[in-house]
Write an enzyme that holds these catalytic residues in place. Sequence first.
Site, PDB file in Angstrom:
ATOM      1  N   CYS A 156      -1.833  -5.262  -0.680  1.00 22.01           N
ATOM      2  CA  CYS A 156      -2.545  -3.981  -0.711  1.00 22.01           C
ATOM      3  C   CYS A 156      -2.007  -3.102  -1.839  1.00 22.01           C
ATOM      4  O   CYS A 156      -2.778  -2.533  -2.616  1.00 22.01           O
ATOM      5  CB  CYS A 156      -2.414  -3.272   0.643  1.00 22.01           C
ATOM      6  SG  CYS A 156      -3.371  -1.739   0.731  1.00 22.01           S
ATOM      7  N   CYS A 157      -0.678  -3.008  -1.939  1.00 21.38           N
ATOM      8  CA  CYS A 157      -0.097  -2.229  -3.040  1.00 21.38           C
ATOM      9  C   CYS A 157      -0.500  -2.839  -4.393  1.00 21.38           C
ATOM     10  O   CYS A 157      -0.674  -2.115  -5.372  1.00 21.38           O
ATOM     11  CB  CYS A 157       1.430  -2.189  -2.922  1.00 21.38           C
ATOM     12  SG  CYS A 157       2.077  -1.118  -1.619  1.00 21.38           S
ATOM     13  N   CYS A 177       1.018   6.734   0.448  1.00 26.28           N
ATOM     14  CA  CYS A 177      -0.277   6.655   1.119  1.00 26.28           C
ATOM     15  C   CYS A 177      -0.137   7.088   2.584  1.00 26.28           C
ATOM     16  O   CYS A 177       0.887   6.836   3.228  1.00 26.28           O
ATOM     17  CB  CYS A 177      -0.799   5.226   1.064  1.00 26.28           C
ATOM     18  SG  CYS A 177      -1.270   4.681  -0.592  1.00 26.28           S
ATOM     19  N   CYS A 213       1.008   4.683   5.385  1.00 24.35           N
ATOM     20  CA  CYS A 213       2.296   4.033   5.147  1.00 24.35           C
ATOM     21  C   CYS A 213       3.437   5.039   5.001  1.00 24.35           C
ATOM     22  O   CYS A 213       4.504   4.693   4.486  1.00 24.35           O
ATOM     23  CB  CYS A 213       2.212   3.154   3.910  1.00 24.35           C
ATOM     24  SG  CYS A 213       0.972   1.864   4.040  1.00 24.35           S
ATOM     25  N   CYS A 233       7.043  -0.558  -3.408  1.00 27.28           N
ATOM     26  CA  CYS A 233       5.630  -0.922  -3.538  1.00 27.28           C
ATOM     27  C   CYS A 233       5.392  -1.894  -4.676  1.00 27.28           C
ATOM     28  O   CYS A 233       4.282  -2.367  -4.856  1.00 27.28           O
ATOM     29  CB  CYS A 233       4.777   0.318  -3.737  1.00 27.28           C
ATOM     30  SG  CYS A 233       5.200   1.253  -5.193  1.00 27.28           S
TER      31      CYS A 233
HETATM   32  S1  SF4 Z   1       1.261   2.246   0.357  1.00 28.63           S
HETATM   33 FE1  SF4 Z   1       0.073   1.304   2.063  1.00 28.63          FE
HETATM   34  S2  SF4 Z   1      -2.085   1.928   1.816  1.00 28.63           S
HETATM   35 FE2  SF4 Z   1      -0.964   2.414  -0.091  1.00 28.63          FE
HETATM   36  S3  SF4 Z   1      -1.354   0.706  -1.406  1.00 28.63           S
HETATM   37 FE3  SF4 Z   1       0.580   0.250  -0.383  1.00 28.63          FE
HETATM   38  S4  SF4 Z   1       0.080  -0.853   1.532  1.00 28.63           S
HETATM   39 FE4  SF4 Z   1      -1.832   0.020   0.689  1.00 28.63          FE
END
Ligand code: SF4
Length: 249
Positions: free
Chosen positions: A121-122, A204, A207, A232
């Site tokens: 996701c990151c 985010c 998170c 991240c």
């Molecule tokens: S911090 Fe969480 S929502 Fe944001 S990009 Fe990374 S995993 Fe995705």
Amino acid sequence: MTALTGNGTAQALNDKLAELDLAGRLALVAGLGGRSVFTTSLGIEDQVITAAIGAERLGIDVVTLQTGRLFKETVDLIDETEDQYGITITRYHPRQDDIDAYAAQYGLNGFYESVEARHACCGVRKLKPLARALEGASFWITGLRRGQSGNRADTPFAEFDAERGLIKINPLADWDIERIKAYVADNAVPVNPMHRRGYPSIGCEPCTRAIKPGEPERAGRWWWENDEKRECGLHVPESAIPSLESSAL
Ligand code: SF4
């Protein structure tokens, strides 16, 4: 810029930066030529750097990664900061087809299920936009500080980023949080109101949680993971994040 992108140059720059104040550090980098990019998360450290860039009218591109999962307070602060300093903060967004592919494989909030899913996701929401933001850059300025976490305890002022082919500049590496707060107060720097509600480090929304008294500054980031994995990917080599190798970066 080839001569500027090696370990020796980074070390020499590191030594010079150590002797300067914040404005001097930023001015030195801006004067080296080539594109300098400052990536801001709108966190309190980054607001200090933005304030210094804005006050000195330095030729540094200010950008942010608009992941699409930010707190409303953070989004509002982008606008407020632009207005206060008369600058443009360029937003880099993830691509919708990448988000759709992620959601199909892991689920939109699949990042809670595994470290791999979280890094993926990151990768989609941060690393790929970051790569676009840094295209053509010779210098990448960040708000990293040694006191933020154990992972960051050895942060230098300048380091060669071989994977991205640029020099990373950390002009607040030696600042502690009290110095940051004093600068903010002395210079009326706008900051995220969430800092007062127990969020020293804000990423985010899904998170990030508030920290408890006595916890490290970044304890509220990806709190469900082990500390050594809790970055991240922006500030660690991509090769050190196994899951990123399969995240179409
Ligand atoms: S911090 Fe969480 S929502 Fe944001 S990009 Fe990374 S995993 Fe995705």
